[in-house]
Design a protein around this motif. Structure first.
Motif, PDB file in Angstrom:
ATOM      1  N   TYR A 134      -6.511   4.734   3.688  1.00 46.53           N
ATOM      2  CA  TYR A 134      -7.249   3.689   2.980  1.00 46.53           C
ATOM      3  C   TYR A 134      -7.744   4.193   1.631  1.00 46.53           C
ATOM      4  O   TYR A 134      -8.275   5.288   1.546  1.00 46.53           O
ATOM      5  N   PRO A 135      -7.579   3.417   0.544  1.00 45.27           N
ATOM      6  CA  PRO A 135      -7.003   2.072   0.494  1.00 45.27           C
ATOM      7  C   PRO A 135      -5.515   2.046   0.161  1.00 45.27           C
ATOM      8  O   PRO A 135      -4.978   0.989  -0.142  1.00 45.27           O
ATOM      9  N   GLY A 136      -4.840   3.177   0.217  1.00 49.30           N
ATOM     10  CA  GLY A 136      -3.423   3.229  -0.126  1.00 49.30           C
ATOM     11  C   GLY A 136      -3.198   3.128  -1.623  1.00 49.30           C
ATOM     12  O   GLY A 136      -4.129   3.242  -2.425  1.00 49.30           O
ATOM     13  N   TYR A 137      -1.941   2.918  -2.012  1.00 47.15           N
ATOM     14  CA  TYR A 137      -1.578   2.787  -3.423  1.00 47.15           C
ATOM     15  C   TYR A 137      -1.253   1.323  -3.693  1.00 47.15           C
ATOM     16  O   TYR A 137      -0.190   0.825  -3.323  1.00 47.15           O
ATOM     17  N   THR A 138      -2.185   0.637  -4.308  1.00 45.89           N
ATOM     18  CA  THR A 138      -2.058  -0.794  -4.546  1.00 45.89           C
ATOM     19  C   THR A 138      -1.737  -1.081  -5.999  1.00 45.89           C
ATOM     20  O   THR A 138      -1.819  -0.195  -6.860  1.00 45.89           O
ATOM     21  N   ASP A 151      -5.972  -4.314   2.965  1.00 43.83           N
ATOM     22  CA  ASP A 151      -6.908  -3.224   3.232  1.00 43.83           C
ATOM     23  C   ASP A 151      -8.219  -3.790   3.772  1.00 43.83           C
ATOM     24  O   ASP A 151      -8.755  -3.330   4.783  1.00 43.83           O
ATOM     25  N   THR A 159       0.829  -1.199   0.000  1.00 38.53           N
ATOM     26  CA  THR A 159       0.000   0.000   0.000  1.00 38.53           C
ATOM     27  C   THR A 159       0.868   1.255   0.000  1.00 38.53           C
ATOM     28  O   THR A 159       0.357   2.359   0.092  1.00 38.53           O
ATOM     29  N   ASN A 184       2.239  -1.885   7.189  1.00 39.88           N
ATOM     30  CA  ASN A 184       2.421  -2.710   5.993  1.00 39.88           C
ATOM     31  C   ASN A 184       3.722  -2.341   5.279  1.00 39.88           C
ATOM     32  O   ASN A 184       3.771  -1.411   4.484  1.00 39.88           O
ATOM     33  N   ASN A 232      -6.978  -3.780  -1.721  1.00 37.69           N
ATOM     34  CA  ASN A 232      -6.368  -5.096  -1.804  1.00 37.69           C
ATOM     35  C   ASN A 232      -6.706  -5.899  -0.548  1.00 37.69           C
ATOM     36  O   ASN A 232      -7.438  -5.434   0.325  1.00 37.69           O
TER      37      ASN A 232
END
Length: 349
Positions: free
Chosen positions: A111-115, A124, A91, A139, A121
């Motif tokens: 959330y949700p971060g960089y997936t 998350d 993330t 993470n 993902n």
């Protein structure tokens, strides 16, 4: 001492159903699926990106997840999760940014971060939505990671291997060692690695079975470091999914696909053995093995059953694959629910 194998039988509601099933997604920014749930479940707001079908008539997520605490204090009943891996988990969390906290359990990015697929993902989902308790997730996973760059080089030299990730964790005085914020009983350590190790080396010739042992020796040397001075006692290991069936590999020869499949099978068998051995040789250590290979295979063998178009398309709504190597967010939600609804239950592991 405890070791559990989580054989993954997918039975979750699909985004293509008229109503979302138990624990399925039913809303959120960008959501295009059903906003109603099957009988006995209510569409419950979790955050701007995610609403979920939960049992009964719950109107909101537990207030424990939104209550603020004083800076530097530890909220009652909190669990911690330290995660290591590659792009399947990343993330883009960094320890120099905002750290996980009540109301922001993933820290930075929010959330949700960089997936890898630009959406939710599995980690998350498991952290924010489906674990039913307060978990603060650090993470460390890094896209392109291998176990150790000296054994299998990543695609770029700047990629942080799991060896790097564990060392970064251990060097944080309030996290890895020293006056740390977590205890052995309220913390989970997870590792999902091996995809790039095998993908970058399966065709190199030589004895691939013997090389899997070399990889796993390095892998579990890192696990032993975590068991040591920091006192890690609860581990979640995730095996290598059938990436030989990914669109990336389907563009290769059938012989290449078969070779990668055989190397993956050998690695996964040995990973399960190593995980079991860890619990038998260390008092108080618990380990879970999430069988991602079975989870993926179950869906890929019957994609329409789970609401996906087919087993090979990628990049569009209804596809299992988000791109030519990574599962879509819809699939990731299923995997995250399985982890969140099993390993992450209760207030301690």
């Amino acid at each position: 001492m405890s070791f559990s194998l989580l054989l993954s039988i997918i039975s979750l509601g699909s985004v293509a159903y008229a109503q979302s099933g138990a624990w399925g997604q039913c809303g959120g920014q960008g959501w295009t699926g059903s906003t109603s749930c099957i009988s006995g479940y209510t569409c419950t707001y979790s955050n701007p990106y995610y609403s979920q079908c939960l049992p009964g008539t719950v109107s909101s997520k537990s207030t424990a997840s939104t209550t603020s605490t004083a800076s530097g204090s530890t909220p009652t009943g909190v669990n911690y999760w330290f995660s290591f891996g590659d792009s399947y988990t990343q993330t883009q969390f960094v320890t120099s940014g905002a750290l996980p906290s009540v109301g922001n359990p993933l820290g930075n990015p929010p959330y949700p971060g960089y997936t890898a697929v630009g959406g939710v993902n599995w980690i998350d989902q498991a952290t924010v939505v489906s674990n039913h308790s307060l978990v603060l997730t650090y993470n460390y996973a890094y896209g392109g990671a291998t176990i150790d760059a000296t054994l299998v080089a990543p695609y770029e030299p700047t990629v942080q291997s799991v060896t790097d990730q564990v060392n970064i964790f251990l060097n944080e005085s309030q996290i890895g060692t020293g006056n740390k914020i977590w205890t052995s009983s309220n913390t989970l350590f997870s590792v999902w690695i091996g995809i790039n190790d095998i993908g970058n080396s399966y065709g190199n010739g030589g004895n691939r079975t013997a090389f899997n042992d070399v990889l796993l020796d390095a892998y579990f040397a890192l696990v032993e470091k975590l068991v040591g001075a920091p006192g890690a006692r609860n581990f979640l290991f995730i095996n290598v999914p059938p990436v030989d069936r990914s669109p990336l590999m389907l563009a290769q020869s059938t012989s290449a696909q078969a070779l990668e499949k055989s190397v993956i099978a050998d690695y996964n068998t040995k990973l399960a053995s190593r995980a079991a051995n860890l619990t038998s040789t260390h008092a108080g250590v618990k380990a879970w093995l999430y069988d991602a290979n079975t989870a993926f295979t179950t869906i890929l063998n019957s994609p329409q059953t789970y609401g996906f178009v087919d087993a090979t398309s990628y990049g569009n709504t209804g596809d299992f694959w988000g791109n030519n190597l990574h599962p879509s967010s819809a699939a990731q939600v299923m995997f995250g629910n399985q982890v969140g609804n099993t390993v992450l239950q209760g207030t301690v592991w």
